[in-house]
Every structure is written in structure tokens, then in C-alpha cells.
Design an enzyme around this catalytic site. Structure first.
Site, PDB file in Angstrom:
ATOM      1  N   GLU A  40      46.407 -48.389  -0.647  1.00 43.78           N
ATOM      2  CA  GLU A  40      45.287 -47.510  -1.003  1.00 43.78           C
ATOM      3  C   GLU A  40      45.803 -46.401  -1.907  1.00 43.78           C
ATOM      4  OE1 GLU A  40      41.838 -44.939   1.360  1.00 43.78           O
ATOM      5  OE2 GLU A  40      43.827 -45.140   2.268  1.00 43.78           O
ATOM      6  N   LYS A 114      35.318 -48.519  -0.798  1.00 43.16           N
ATOM      7  CA  LYS A 114      35.525 -48.236   0.622  1.00 43.16           C
ATOM      8  C   LYS A 114      34.227 -47.774   1.284  1.00 43.16           C
ATOM      9  CE  LYS A 114      38.625 -45.406   3.500  1.00 43.16           C
ATOM     10  NZ  LYS A 114      39.717 -44.396   3.406  1.00 43.16           N
ATOM     11  N   CYS A 155      41.790 -49.101   4.438  1.00 43.51           N
ATOM     12  CA  CYS A 155      42.255 -48.076   5.367  1.00 43.51           C
ATOM     13  C   CYS A 155      41.333 -47.864   6.564  1.00 43.51           C
ATOM     14  CB  CYS A 155      42.497 -46.775   4.607  1.00 43.51           C
ATOM     15  SG  CYS A 155      43.596 -45.612   5.474  1.00 43.51           S
TER      16      CYS A 155
END
Length: 276
Positions: A40, A114, A155
Site C-alpha cells: 500500500e 480502498k 490494508c
């Protein structure tokens, strides 16, 4: 499939990040890798928002994305670019945290923004408000690769199993979880959550991570992992920066799913009603 994982300590200068990524692509290709996975925020990690803003741009003009595409094409290797911070794409001025899958010609095969944003206060005193700067994504991403369908996440998504159920229901046999985990949350939850997602999905999980003390003052956990569908950790990079390679046997997926066919046994779950 031979996978390469780049565990990096990304700083505040995208030009330095582009050089490090280009070098990692070359090293992965030299070691016979078919695909490189990066963490990330592979272009920049900087919680000084005014300083970071001066270095960020949109996808079309991002120099790190351009450098990675060029290097992937030159090396004839696929790259999962874990994510980039990108600016200038939303009317509300917020950034996006976007992953890319790039093939061996340098073409972008998939994008993923995300979905779940990290807004927490940790017992250590660390406070994170990702939603103050970033907008959440609104869609999932599953991309065909020569080694099977790859489901994308980033994440904090790791804590939301419904996303991985949707990806595995749609056919994912590999799941990418690039990350920049904090040390306290990494020590407590990183290994167990990644192993759980692999077991639940009957899929390989590849999690490239940031590591160490960064230029903006934060410290990340590292321990980039590759986990097989049985939950076995095939690779743990610990706290070392660099590139590591691992061979992934796609036949393991059918073997594990045959032994415990949970995907075939899944059923819709009705919403519970609280009994009086």
C-alpha cells in the site's frame, strides 16, 4: 506461478519511490518471477498533508505509475502495484487510495479504490483519520491473470470478511492484501487475519507490506506474507526490506477446496432478529 514480493520503506519523495520500484521490478524479473506485488502507498507515505499535496497528482499524470508501467513492459512481468495516493480526481478534494494490476505489456488490467478507511485511536496514543483525507471506494475488483482470478483489497479491508467472501464467490483463487499496518495492530492481528482470509476463501493470500521507520515519523510492521489455502504461511519477510520470491502451486487450491468444500456449502444468511 513464481511470485515476488517487495517489502519497502516508502518515504516522502515519489521520485525515490519510482526508482525503488523500478529496481524491484528488475530484480523480480531477474529471479524468474511472473508477477511482483508491492505494498500500500507505494508512491508516498507522508502524514504531513500540505507537504504531501505538493507531490500528488491524478492517475493520468502520476510519475510513479508511469515508471512502473514502463518497467513492467521492459521486463515483461506483471505487477500488482499495491496502491498509490492520487489527487485531483474528486469534486470534494479528497484523495483516493488506488491499487493497480499491470500486465507484462505495461497495460492496466484492473483498478481498485480502498473501500474501508482506517479511523481509530490506539492505546499507544496513535490516532488515524484516513477518511479526513481519503474518499472510500465503491466497487470491488477481480482480474483475470494467467495464474487465476486475483481479488483486490487494501490494508484495513482485511478486517471485513464480507469483501473476501464476495471475491471468492466470484471466483478468486488469489487475494492481494497490500498494507501499511501499524506495529501494535500488526503484532496483534496481522498473521491471524491473513491466515483466516486464506482459509475462509480456500485461496492464496499475498500481502506485501511496508516496514520500518519512515521519513514522516511513522513505523510500520512489515512481515509481508504469502499464505496458502490451508492457512500455511509459505513466506514471512520479517522486518527486512527488499524483494523475496516464492513459488505458488495452483493445484493446492483444488486440493484444499476438495478436502473442505466450504465455498460449495455457503448459504445466504438471513438478518437476525432480536428475540424479546
Amino acid at each position: 506461478m513464481r511470485a515476488a514480493i517487495f517489502q519497502s520503506r516508502t518515504g516522502i519523495d515519489p521520485a525515490e519511490s519510482a526508482a525503488a520500484l523500478t529496481q524491484a521490478i528488475g530484480e523480480a524479473a531477474a529471479n524468474g518471477a511472473d508477477m511482483l506485488f508491492t505494498p500500500e502507498m507505494s508512491n508516498l507515505l507522508d502524514r504531513d498533508r500540505p507537504r504531501a499535496a505538493a507531490s500528488l497528482t491524478d492517475e493520468a499524470r502520476d510519475p510513479v505509475l508511469a515508471a512502473v508501467r514502463q518497467a513492467a513492459a521492459a521486463a515483461r512481468i506483471w505487477v500488482h502495484l499495491g496502491s498509490l495516493a492520487l489527487a485531483g480526481e474528486r469534486a470534494d478534494g479528497r484523495l483516493v487510495n488506488r491499487a493497480f494490476v499491470i500486465d507484462g505489456t505495461g497495460a492496466i488490467r484492473a483498478r481498485y479504490d480502498k473501500i474501508h478507511l482506517f479511523d481509530v485511536d490506539l492505546p499507544t496514543g496513535e490516532s488515524w483519520r484516513e477518511s479526513a483525507a481519503y474518499a472510500p471506494g465503491e466497487g470491488t475488483a477481480l482480474v483475470a491473470t494467467p495464474w487465476g482470478p486475483l481479488g483486490l483489497s487494501i490494508c484495513y479491508d482485511l478486517r471485513f470478511p464480507d469483501l473476501y467472501r464476495a471475491l471468492s464467490d466470484a471466483g478468486a483463487t488469489m487475494l492481494a492484501v497490500p498494507a501499511a499496518f501499524t506495529v501494535p495492530t500488526g503484532q496483534a492481528h496481522w498473521h491471524v487475519l491473513l491466515r483466516a482470509r486464506a482459509i475462509e476463501a480456500g485461496a492464496f493470500v499475498v500481502a506485501a507490506a511496508q516496514v520500518g521507520r519512515h521519513r514522516d515519523g511513522r513505523t510500520t510492521y512489515g512481515h509481508s506474507l504469502v499464505v496458502d489455502p490451508w492457512g500455511e504461511v509459505l513466506l514471512d519477510m520479517g522486518e527486512a526490506e527488499g524483494v523475496a520470491c516464492i513459488d505458488i502451486d495452483a493445484g493446492r487450491i483444488a486440493e484444499v477446496r476438495g478436502r473442505i468444500p466450504t465455498l460449495r456449502h455457503r448459504r445466504p444468511i438471513p438478518t437476525p432478529v432480536l428475540a424479546p
